[in-house]
Design an enzyme around this catalytic site. Structure first.
Site, mmCIF file in Angstrom:
data_model
loop_
_atom_site.group_PDB
_atom_site.id
_atom_site.type_symbol
_atom_site.label_atom_id
_atom_site.label_comp_id
_atom_site.label_asym_id
_atom_site.label_seq_id
_atom_site.Cartn_x
_atom_site.Cartn_y
_atom_site.Cartn_z
ATOM 1 N N ASP A 63 100.534 -53.526 -56.324
ATOM 2 C CA ASP A 63 100.837 -52.777 -57.561
ATOM 3 C C ASP A 63 101.041 -51.333 -57.239
ATOM 4 O OD1 ASP A 63 98.431 -52.192 -57.203
ATOM 5 O OD2 ASP A 63 97.792 -53.340 -59.629
ATOM 6 N N ASN A 132 87.669 -56.339 -66.516
ATOM 7 C CA ASN A 132 88.681 -57.460 -67.764
ATOM 8 C C ASN A 132 88.859 -58.380 -67.307
ATOM 9 O OD1 ASN A 132 90.679 -56.365 -65.764
ATOM 10 N ND2 ASN A 132 91.764 -55.247 -68.383
ATOM 11 N N HIS A 134 91.412 -57.984 -64.773
ATOM 12 C CA HIS A 134 93.264 -58.687 -63.811
ATOM 13 C C HIS A 134 93.107 -58.537 -62.120
ATOM 14 C CE1 HIS A 134 92.692 -54.078 -64.345
ATOM 15 N NE2 HIS A 134 92.641 -54.118 -62.834
ATOM 16 N N GLU A 139 96.777 -57.711 -66.586
ATOM 17 C CA GLU A 139 95.916 -57.737 -67.358
ATOM 18 C C GLU A 139 95.767 -59.424 -68.659
ATOM 19 O OE1 GLU A 139 94.991 -55.188 -67.183
ATOM 20 O OE2 GLU A 139 95.676 -53.477 -67.956
HETATM 21 C C1 GLP Z 1 93.183 -51.557 -60.293
HETATM 22 C C2 GLP Z 1 94.149 -52.211 -59.536
HETATM 23 C C3 GLP Z 1 93.516 -53.097 -58.210
HETATM 24 C C4 GLP Z 1 92.613 -53.241 -57.987
HETATM 25 C C5 GLP Z 1 91.745 -53.559 -59.607
HETATM 26 C C6 GLP Z 1 90.084 -53.150 -59.128
HETATM 27 O O1 GLP Z 1 93.133 -51.455 -61.967
HETATM 28 N N1 GLP Z 1 94.961 -52.590 -60.041
HETATM 29 O O2 GLP Z 1 94.528 -53.795 -57.577
HETATM 30 O O3 GLP Z 1 92.015 -54.380 -56.848
HETATM 31 O O4 GLP Z 1 92.257 -52.511 -60.686
HETATM 32 O O5 GLP Z 1 89.809 -51.466 -58.817
HETATM 33 P P1 GLP Z 1 88.551 -50.682 -58.277
HETATM 34 O O6 GLP Z 1 88.359 -51.745 -56.750
HETATM 35 O O7 GLP Z 1 89.145 -50.000 -58.234
HETATM 36 O O8 GLP Z 1 87.569 -51.213 -58.815
#
Ligand code: GLP
Length: 255
Positions: A63, A132, A134, A139
């Site tokens: 993403d 959340n 995702h 989302e």
């Molecule tokens: C983000 C990204 C994801 C990521 C997730 C967790 O919003 N879009 O690709 O894996 O949230 O992030 P983190 O590992 O910093 O908690």
């Protein structure tokens, strides 16, 4: 779906690294899907430190924020280059990363699906999870059959990223993300989660019903998905002891 509970964050990174090395031995030209965020940082550090032979690996990302060019230090593109691709000296032709600065994100999303397909699909997909529930930027409410596309971000996600930007208002409202249907086509999936703030999302994705309200719950449909957790992220699992028991006995099946 396999649930693997490790004591600490470092242990879960060791486990992820072990799986990745195994997959790489099996297929040196692996198509590897990368997540950004905080959680996979320890895995990427291990890959760089171990100097694994990765010149033939094809890299893909999950993403990106729409509006951020690759040169922006807050873009996922930039982060992946900084953490992994540049230290490993990966040739540009093997880095297939979604960009946030394209004039037509819809068109770029369709083109990205074609690139993934032309590569023969993703062999190993690394995932994180949002508070959340995702995965990537799918989302809550995202179609479980969704493909790569632009996606509007939830307020909770904007708040989570507020620290990375000068103010919450500066966080981009839109992303371009692989879809859940796209992610489910990966041959092997590793979802990494660490810390108590992920515990509720993990409990719901692993032990609750499959629902678009918790997009990561779609991984229950995948034949080869492992969820690697530290004790904090696993702390709300109802069947925690059972998951540990299954993993402890995994190597004994057939003995
Ligand atoms: C983000 C990204 C994801 C990521 C997730 C967790 O919003 N879009 O690709 O894996 O949230 O992030 P983190 O590992 O910093 O908690």
């Amino acid at each position: 779906m396999e649930i693997v509970i490790q004591r600490t964050y470092e242990d879960l990174c060791d486990e992820a690294f072990r799986v990745l090395r195994q997959e790489l031995l099996r297929k040196p030209g692996l198509a590897l899907g990368l997540a950004t965020g905080r959680t996979p940082a320890g895995l990427y550090r291990r890959i760089v430190d171990a100097k694994l032979p990765m010149k033939r690996v094809r890299f893909f990302n999950l993403d990106e924020f729409i509006g951020l060019p690759p040169s922006d230090p807050r873009s996922f593109h930039h982060l992946l280059h900084e953490r992994l691709l540049d230290p490993l000296k990966i040739p540009e032709r093997n880095a297939h990363l979604l960009r946030g600065d394209v004039p037509d994100p819809e068109k770029a999303a369709v083109a990205y699906e074609k690139v993934v397909r032309a590569a023969g699909g993703i062999d190993l997909q690394i995932l994180g999870i949002g508070r959340n529930g995702h995965v990537a930027f799918n989302e809550p409410g995202s179609s479980l059959g969704s493909r790569t596309r632009p996606k509007t971000l939830e307020m909770k996600t904007l708040v989570d990223y507020a620290g990375t930007f000068a103010s919450p208002d500066e966080v981009p409202r839109f992303s371009i993300t692989m879809g859940i249907g796209t992610i489910l086509e990966a041959r092997r999936i590793l979802l990494l989660a660490s810390g108590p703030e992920k515990a509720e999302a993990i409990q719901r994705m692993a032990e609750g019903p499959i629902t678009a309200e918790i997009p990561a719950s779609a991984l229950q449909l995948h034949p080869k998905a492992s969820v690697l957790l530290d004790e904090d992220a696993a702390s709300r699992l109802i069947r925690k002891d059972y998951w540990k028991w299954v993993y402890a006995n995994k190597w004994r099946v057939g003995q």
